[in-house]
Design a protein around this motif. Structure first.
Motif, mmCIF file in Angstrom:
data_model
loop_
_atom_site.group_PDB
_atom_site.id
_atom_site.type_symbol
_atom_site.label_atom_id
_atom_site.label_comp_id
_atom_site.label_asym_id
_atom_site.label_seq_id
_atom_site.Cartn_x
_atom_site.Cartn_y
_atom_site.Cartn_z
ATOM 1 N N TYR A 170 -12.042 13.763 -20.637
ATOM 2 C CA TYR A 170 -12.700 12.636 -21.299
ATOM 3 C C TYR A 170 -11.930 12.214 -22.561
ATOM 4 O O TYR A 170 -12.437 11.453 -23.369
ATOM 5 C CB TYR A 170 -14.144 12.993 -21.687
ATOM 6 C CG TYR A 170 -15.124 12.882 -20.539
ATOM 7 C CD1 TYR A 170 -16.008 11.811 -20.451
ATOM 8 C CD2 TYR A 170 -15.174 13.848 -19.539
ATOM 9 C CE1 TYR A 170 -16.918 11.706 -19.410
ATOM 10 C CE2 TYR A 170 -16.076 13.758 -18.491
ATOM 11 C CZ TYR A 170 -16.951 12.688 -18.434
ATOM 12 O OH TYR A 170 -17.845 12.599 -17.395
ATOM 13 N N GLY A 171 -10.723 12.731 -22.717
ATOM 14 C CA GLY A 171 -9.907 12.335 -23.855
ATOM 15 C C GLY A 171 -10.172 13.090 -25.136
ATOM 16 O O GLY A 171 -9.662 12.725 -26.198
ATOM 17 N N LYS A 172 -10.951 14.172 -25.079
ATOM 18 C CA LYS A 172 -11.216 14.981 -26.287
ATOM 19 C C LYS A 172 -10.242 16.157 -26.286
ATOM 20 O O LYS A 172 -10.439 17.145 -25.580
ATOM 21 C CB LYS A 172 -12.666 15.473 -26.261
ATOM 22 C CG LYS A 172 -12.983 16.642 -27.202
ATOM 23 C CD LYS A 172 -12.926 16.270 -28.646
ATOM 24 C CE LYS A 172 -13.191 17.490 -29.533
ATOM 25 N NZ LYS A 172 -14.484 18.134 -29.325
ATOM 26 N N GLU A 173 -9.177 16.035 -27.104
ATOM 27 C CA GLU A 173 -8.151 17.070 -27.152
ATOM 28 C C GLU A 173 -7.983 17.661 -28.546
ATOM 29 O O GLU A 173 -7.394 18.722 -28.695
ATOM 30 C CB GLU A 173 -6.818 16.504 -26.659
ATOM 31 C CG GLU A 173 -6.867 16.115 -25.182
ATOM 32 C CD GLU A 173 -5.644 15.341 -24.731
ATOM 33 O OE1 GLU A 173 -5.029 15.746 -23.740
ATOM 34 O OE2 GLU A 173 -5.329 14.326 -25.375
ATOM 35 N N VAL A 177 -22.047 13.580 -22.055
ATOM 36 C CA VAL A 177 -20.707 12.981 -22.117
ATOM 37 C C VAL A 177 -20.661 11.609 -21.472
ATOM 38 O O VAL A 177 -19.722 10.831 -21.708
ATOM 39 C CB VAL A 177 -19.663 13.902 -21.449
ATOM 40 C CG1 VAL A 177 -19.548 15.213 -22.199
ATOM 41 C CG2 VAL A 177 -20.001 14.142 -19.980
ATOM 42 N N ASP A 178 -21.639 11.277 -20.663
ATOM 43 C CA ASP A 178 -21.633 9.986 -19.978
ATOM 44 C C ASP A 178 -22.467 8.929 -20.687
ATOM 45 O O ASP A 178 -22.596 7.811 -20.187
ATOM 46 C CB ASP A 178 -22.136 10.166 -18.538
ATOM 47 C CG ASP A 178 -21.183 11.009 -17.702
ATOM 48 O OD1 ASP A 178 -19.965 10.793 -17.823
ATOM 49 O OD2 ASP A 178 -21.656 11.879 -16.951
ATOM 50 N N MET A 191 -18.024 16.361 -26.827
ATOM 51 C CA MET A 191 -17.305 15.145 -27.192
ATOM 52 C C MET A 191 -17.287 14.852 -28.684
ATOM 53 O O MET A 191 -16.919 13.768 -29.103
ATOM 54 C CB MET A 191 -17.898 13.955 -26.438
ATOM 55 C CG MET A 191 -17.550 13.944 -24.947
ATOM 56 S SD MET A 191 -15.768 14.002 -24.658
ATOM 57 C CE MET A 191 -15.274 12.415 -25.334
ATOM 58 N N VAL A 192 -17.694 15.817 -29.521
ATOM 59 C CA VAL A 192 -17.644 15.596 -30.970
ATOM 60 C C VAL A 192 -16.183 15.489 -31.403
ATOM 61 O O VAL A 192 -15.406 16.427 -31.249
ATOM 62 C CB VAL A 192 -18.328 16.737 -31.740
ATOM 63 C CG1 VAL A 192 -18.079 16.582 -33.236
ATOM 64 C CG2 VAL A 192 -19.821 16.734 -31.461
ATOM 65 N N LYS A 193 -15.805 14.338 -31.938
ATOM 66 C CA LYS A 193 -14.436 14.112 -32.380
ATOM 67 C C LYS A 193 -14.297 14.077 -33.894
ATOM 68 O O LYS A 193 -13.186 14.167 -34.414
ATOM 69 C CB LYS A 193 -13.902 12.803 -31.787
ATOM 70 C CG LYS A 193 -13.701 12.861 -30.277
ATOM 71 C CD LYS A 193 -13.032 11.602 -29.758
ATOM 72 C CE LYS A 193 -12.740 11.703 -28.269
ATOM 73 N NZ LYS A 193 -12.071 10.486 -27.742
ATOM 74 N N ARG A 249 -14.893 22.436 -29.062
ATOM 75 C CA ARG A 249 -14.937 22.435 -27.604
ATOM 76 C C ARG A 249 -14.049 21.324 -27.044
ATOM 77 O O ARG A 249 -14.058 20.208 -27.539
ATOM 78 C CB ARG A 249 -16.375 22.275 -27.112
ATOM 79 C CG ARG A 249 -17.220 23.519 -27.355
ATOM 80 C CD ARG A 249 -18.699 23.265 -27.159
ATOM 81 N NE ARG A 249 -19.463 24.485 -27.257
ATOM 82 C CZ ARG A 249 -19.853 25.047 -28.391
ATOM 83 N NH1 ARG A 249 -19.526 24.480 -29.539
ATOM 84 N NH2 ARG A 249 -20.550 26.162 -28.412
ATOM 85 N N LEU A 250 -13.313 21.664 -26.003
ATOM 86 C CA LEU A 250 -12.391 20.715 -25.379
ATOM 87 C C LEU A 250 -13.076 19.943 -24.262
ATOM 88 O O LEU A 250 -13.957 20.453 -23.573
ATOM 89 C CB LEU A 250 -11.187 21.456 -24.789
ATOM 90 C CG LEU A 250 -10.118 21.931 -25.771
ATOM 91 C CD1 LEU A 250 -9.165 22.882 -25.065
ATOM 92 C CD2 LEU A 250 -9.353 20.751 -26.343
ATOM 93 N N LYS A 251 -12.647 18.716 -24.071
ATOM 94 C CA LYS A 251 -13.077 17.900 -22.929
ATOM 95 C C LYS A 251 -11.908 16.982 -22.599
ATOM 96 O O LYS A 251 -11.949 15.762 -22.803
ATOM 97 C CB LYS A 251 -14.329 17.095 -23.285
ATOM 98 C CG LYS A 251 -15.080 16.573 -22.063
ATOM 99 C CD LYS A 251 -15.710 17.689 -21.245
ATOM 100 C CE LYS A 251 -16.534 17.127 -20.092
ATOM 101 N NZ LYS A 251 -17.057 18.201 -19.222
#
Length: 807
Positions: free
Chosen positions: A532-535, A480-481, A502-504, A527-529
């Motif tokens: 990190y802005g993944k909603e 994610v980084d 982080m797959v959007k 998957r949520l993150k």
């Protein structure tokens, strides 16, 4: 501070609980260690609701009391009601929460009256006290037929070294599996949606059994456990991370190291059963007490799989299968082998609870996918071969004929999509085969050369052919980084077992006929993150796969939104139609695991090997021609909430309003009052209706929201906000005459602000009146005190003004 009625109700019930109910629970012994009382325990996160590009959480599920026999073993739920309400009013909520939490006992109480619900006995009766922990425990043992002498594994605490407390559904699954083991069940199945923590489930089950020294023979020793999968990444990651507390008890079996001195073993089928060397036979048939089969819908549970020999050899062990694939004809053999699942947690449940990300679906249609493609007379392909004169459809592209122009159109559209949203949004592109993935990568590299110059690995292909290099790209993609790689093209390798939070964007450039594989693919994005802005994520579908599967009556994951886009030959968007599914606001190329498909030699890419090209080209390669994108549609679920159908967003909104308010007067009455209007807005938002999007879709930016809704629902005349304000100025003379000059100026300014920004601003009146031009009259509290007789007077005046606007 939140002073909403819902919050007030919670506070009232909480106060009543502490004053009247808690003492009675203490009296029954629930506060005496090792028992425990948990008050106001929230067990879901609240569905993520996406409206107008904004994200918020839906309502959380919260139990007033949970009663624990041990720290990790709840026995009952208590629904508390205020002393002035009958206990019966909490019975249905208590039943619902007991069902969700997998509990057999529930109570509804107002502190004076107690109603007990026993789901084992099927009874519901008023009692004079809460049952004690010992009493409920004995009733549970009787109901489950568990022997009292064999319950240690059930009560063994979870291992919480990682800091991750199992979620409510994981706890249920863990307990169900352990119960089945203790009851002597030989084959056990659990179905959990992708991204909901099957590895956590497996670890906690193993930890409970291992720590309590359970084994099949009833001897005083730790069990021997085998964790089995069909890909290295499915065993290496759990072994190194989740199962780390097992320490030196862990061992990975390989052809050169069949150690038998450990307790927790990991292996892939290929290392146990390879051509000419059956490593598994070095272990006695009764060596393992428990065999865990991850992704059990694939491979070994099939009758015709040679890997079945591994399970047959260890038939004496308990076989515990985990899968994300619900019961389907294509996986029927899995259920024939394991039987019905002891617990199921679906994709729909994960999204509704807020543990999984909802998704927006974009259906992109190219000209050749819409109308088919037929070669011109005597047309030759890249290699000079005559192309058979047939009409080729989506399912044939990149399998029988490879149209470079189609790949280019898809790549252009995806590039434009990222340019218009986020060029660093992690994206997976699922292609037909490795060759198609390579061509897609090349097109995307050329279209994004400005970023590729700065980030050479901006676009990468990850298939079997890349080997260690591909694994490195995948590891960086998952980090994610790390900003790059951003786009991965693949065919089969990444459909399962890849955790990339982080797959959007999940892009379907191939037909996925298997429902199981389709769920695995979209699971790459669920998957949520949030930090990190993944909603939520997008499914960009160029083949119609998503639309077909969402139309399946048994599919359990509704989309948050479906956009259908049409492209021209340059990849330009020609049209977009939007129709969000009702009640949702938040959100196998024909690849089938054929007989013997699981029997490919050892390696990470057994599925990829199905797509290897023979020495002679197996496709016809067409380098010329033009392909354009011709449609971008949005789908809506039908009245039964099942089948997807094409619909405009405005049509969907009108139909939704009519379903909520059969008569126009009902909506107007609810809208005129600020309090009931707030409920209307909340209900519309939960159904995916955003006034900003609606005004844009209907090309009516100046319309009042109520008028726009009435126009779409009942074809009522459409008024602008200025027209309503002008009418209100005339109709409000009596109202204005009741106030002094300054107060009238303030009310007139509010009408001006209504014209400028609409009625929704009135819900944040204090914020609105802190800025120009209101600030020249003082602060909101000063305006209220000096000119309206106080805050209640100001609120009353504004409420009356709104009533005049909507008269």
């Amino acid at each position: 501070m939140d002073d909403s009625p819902e919050r007030e109700a919670i506070k009232t019930e909480a106060d009543a609980s502490r004053e009247f109910i808690t003492p009675r629970l203490v009296e029954a012994g629930w506060a005496t260690a090792p028992h425990a009382i948990a008050e106001q325990r929230t067990f879901t996160h609240g569905r993520i609701i996406v409206t107008g590009g904004r994200v918020r959480r839906g309502k959380l599920k919260r139990a007033d009391f949970l009663l624990y026999l041990r720290r990790d073993y709840p026995l009952a739920v208590v629904e508390a009601k205020e002393p002035g309400l009958p206990a019966q009013s909490g019975v249905q909520q208590a039943r619902d929460y007991a069902a969700i939490l997998g509990l057999k006992f529930a109570y509804a109480s107002n502190g004076r009256q107690i109603i007990e619900i026993d789901l084992f006995a099927g009874t519901e009766r008023e009692v004079d006290r809460f049952a004690s922990p010992a009493e409920l425990w004995q009733r549970l043992l009787a109901g489950t037929a568990l022997p009292p002498t064999a319950v240690d594994p059930l009560l063994e605490p979870f291992n919480l070294v990682s800091g991750k407390v199992p979620r409510y559904y994981q706890q249920i699954a863990i307990q169900r599996v352990v119960e089945a083991v203790l009851l002597g069940q030989q084959r056990i199945l659990v179905t959990l949606a992708t991204g909901t923590g099957k590895t956590c489930l497996a670890f906690q089950v193993c930890w409970k059994l291992w720590s309590s020294r359970w084994n099949r023979a009833g001897e005083h020793r730790r069990p021997k456990i085998l964790f089995l999968a069909d890909r290295n990444l499915l065993v290496d990651d759990p072994m190194a991370k989740m199962f780390a507390p097992f320490g030196d008890a862990r061992h990975k079996i390989s052809s050169g190291d069949a150690s038998q001195s450990r307790d927790m073993y990991f292996a892939i089928y290929q290392s146990l059963a390879t051509a000419g060397e059956d490593v598994f036979r070095q272990y006695r048939p009764d060596f393992f007490d428990l065999v865990i089969i991850d992704e059990c819908h694939r491979g070994a549970s099939r009758d015709d799989s040679s890997w079945r020999a591994v399970l047959a050899h260890f038939a004496a062990a308990v076989h515990f299968g985990m899968t994300a694939t619900p019961l389907r004809e294509e996986a029927r053999d899995t259920y024939d082998y394991f039987g019905e699942a002891v617990y199921t947690y679906s994709l729909r449940q994960g999204i509704d609870d807020g543990f999984l990300a909802p998704y927006r679906v974009h259906r992109v249609i190219t000209s050749v996918d819409a109308a088919g493609w037929r070669p011109s007379r005597d047309e030759l392909d890249r290699h000079g071969r005559a192309v058979p004169d047939e009409e080729y459809q989506t399912r044939d592209f990149e399998r029988i004929v490879a149209l470079r122009a189609r790949t280019q159109a898809i790549a252009r559209h995806l590039t434009d999509f990222l340019r218009g949203s986020d060029r660093f949004a992690k994206t997976m592109v699922f292609c037909v085969d490795q060759e198609h993935a390579a061509e897609m990568r090349q097109e995307l590299v050329n279209l994004n050369s400005d970023l590729v110059r700065q980030y050479p690995d901006y676009v990468c292909r990850v298939t079997v052919d890349e080997g260690a290099i591909g694994r490195t790209h995948l590891a960086n993609f998952q980090d994610v980084d790390k900003a790059t790689p951003v786009i991965l093209t693949t065919s089969q390798l990444l459909t399962t077992g890849v955790d990339a939070e982080m797959v959007k964007n999940v892009v379907l450039a191939r037909v996925v006929g298997s429902r199981a594989e389709f769920k695995q693919i979209i699971g790459r994005g669920t998957r949520l993150k949030v930090d990190y802005g993944k909603e939520y994520f997008n499914i960009i579908d160029f083949t119609g796969t998503a639309t077909r599967h969402f139309a399946d009556l048994d599919f359990d994951g509704d989309p948050a939104r479906v956009d259908d886009v049409t492209l021209d030959e340059a990849g330009e968007v020609l049209s977009v139609v939007d129709a969000t599914p009702p009640g949702v606001a938040e959100p196998d190329a024909l690849y089938v695991v054929e007989a013997g498909a699981a029997d490919w030699p050892a390696g990470e890419g057994r599925a990829e090997m199905l797509t290897e090209a023979p020495a002679e080209p197996r496709k016809y390669y067409i380098d010329g021609g033009e392909v354009e994108v011709i449609g971008h549609l949005v789908y809506d679920l039908d009245a039964e909430g099942r089948k997807l159908q094409v619909v405009r967003y405005s049509d969907y909104s009108g139909r939704t309003v009519r379903s909520m308010y059969p008569q126009r007067d009902d909506l107007q009455s609810a809208w005129a009052d600020p309090d009931t209007r707030a409920k209307v807005l909340r209900a519309l938002s939960e159904r995916g209706i955003s006034f900003q999007e609606l005004a844009s879709s209907a090309d009516q930016p100046d319309a009042d929201p109520l008028d726009l809704l009435c126009h779409l629902a009942w074809n009522a005349p459409l008024l602008t906000r200025r027209q309503r304000a002008d009418r209100a100025r005339t109709a409000a003379q009596d109202l204005f005459s009741q106030y002094g000059e300054t107060a009238r100026e303030v009310l007139a300014l509010l009408l001006d602000k209504y014209i400028e920004r609409g009625i929704l601003q009135f819900s944040t009146l204090s914020d609105l009146m802190k800025v120009q031009p209101f600030d020249r009259y003082g602060s909101p509290s000063e305006i209220a005190a000096r000119h309206f007789g106080g805050v209640p007077g100001l609120r009353q005046a504004v409420t009356r003004l709104q009533a005049v606007i909507y008269r």
